[in-house]
Design an enzyme around this catalytic site. Sequence first.
Site, PDB file in Angstrom:
ATOM      1  N   GLY A 286      52.391  22.420 -72.836  1.00  0.00           N
ATOM      2  CA  GLY A 286      53.403  23.373 -72.413  1.00  0.00           C
ATOM      3  C   GLY A 286      54.089  22.825 -71.169  1.00  0.00           C
ATOM      4  O   GLY A 286      54.894  21.913 -71.240  1.00  0.00           O
ATOM      5  N   TYR A 287      53.743  23.356 -69.991  1.00  0.00           N
ATOM      6  CA  TYR A 287      54.333  22.915 -68.715  1.00  0.00           C
ATOM      7  C   TYR A 287      55.851  23.041 -68.735  1.00  0.00           C
ATOM      8  O   TYR A 287      56.560  22.092 -68.413  1.00  0.00           O
ATOM      9  CB  TYR A 287      53.950  21.460 -68.384  1.00  0.00           C
ATOM     10  N   HIS A 288      56.337  24.193 -69.146  1.00  0.00           N
ATOM     11  CA  HIS A 288      57.779  24.407 -69.116  1.00  0.00           C
ATOM     12  C   HIS A 288      58.078  25.903 -69.207  1.00  0.00           C
ATOM     13  O   HIS A 288      57.199  26.715 -69.500  1.00  0.00           O
ATOM     14  CB  HIS A 288      58.463  23.662 -70.279  1.00  0.00           C
ATOM     15  N   ALA A 289      59.338  26.231 -68.960  1.00  0.00           N
ATOM     16  CA  ALA A 289      59.883  27.561 -69.252  1.00  0.00           C
ATOM     17  C   ALA A 289      61.111  27.310 -70.125  1.00  0.00           C
ATOM     18  O   ALA A 289      61.413  26.165 -70.496  1.00  0.00           O
ATOM     19  CB  ALA A 289      60.262  28.274 -67.969  1.00  0.00           C
TER      20      ALA A 289
ATOM     21  N   HIS B 250      54.824  28.296 -68.787  1.00  0.00           N
ATOM     22  CA  HIS B 250      53.585  28.495 -69.519  1.00  0.00           C
ATOM     23  C   HIS B 250      52.853  27.193 -69.801  1.00  0.00           C
ATOM     24  O   HIS B 250      53.474  26.139 -69.991  1.00  0.00           O
ATOM     25  CB  HIS B 250      53.810  29.285 -70.812  1.00  0.00           C
TER      26      HIS B 250
END
Length: 137
Positions: A52-55, A100
Site C-alpha cells: 500500500g503506502y499511498h492515498a 493506507h
Amino acid sequence: MESEALESSIIESTMLGDERGHLTVIEAENTIPFDIKRVFYIYGTLSNIRRGYHAHYKTRQALISVSGSCKVYLDNTKRKTDILLDSPTKVLILEPNDWHEMYDFSSDCVLLVLASHLYDSADYIRDYDKFIEVYGG
Ligand code: T46
C-alpha cells in the site's frame, strides 16, 4: 476535492447460509456507497510484507478479506488507526483521503477490493509529504 469530508468506515454485511455453508451478499447500490468500476484481489502476500503506502485523489474502495485475515493501517492526517479484516462479512469502506498500508497477511488471505474508478497511476499519492500537503489542511 470530492473526497475531503469522507470518513473511512466498517460495514457489517450479513452472513446468510444453512447446513450447506455460508453466503454473504455485496450489492452494488445497497452495500457499497459508490458505483463499482473495477475489482481486484490481493493474495499470496507473505506475512512479513507491508504494502500500500499511498492515498488516492479520487478512488473510493471497499476491502473485504474473503479468506484469512490481514490488517490495514489508516492515516487521514487527523487520526491513525489499525483495522483487522478477519471476516468475509466485514467491509472496510476506504476513502481516498486515508493513507493506507496493509500488513499481517495470513497465508490464506484473499483481500478482495472493489473500486470506484478504473486503474490510473496518476490517482495515487505515494509520497507522504505530498499526502500531508493535499489532505493535511
Ligand atoms: C489500493 C490497495 C488496497 C494495475 O495494473 N491495475 C490495478 O487495478 C491495480 C490495483 C494494480 N495494478 C498494478 C500496479 C502495480 O504494478 O499492479 C501492481 C501492484 O499494485 P500496487 O503496488 O499498487 O498494489 P498495492 O497492494 O500497494 O495497492 C493496491 C491498489 O493498487 C491500491 O489502489 O488502495 O491495493
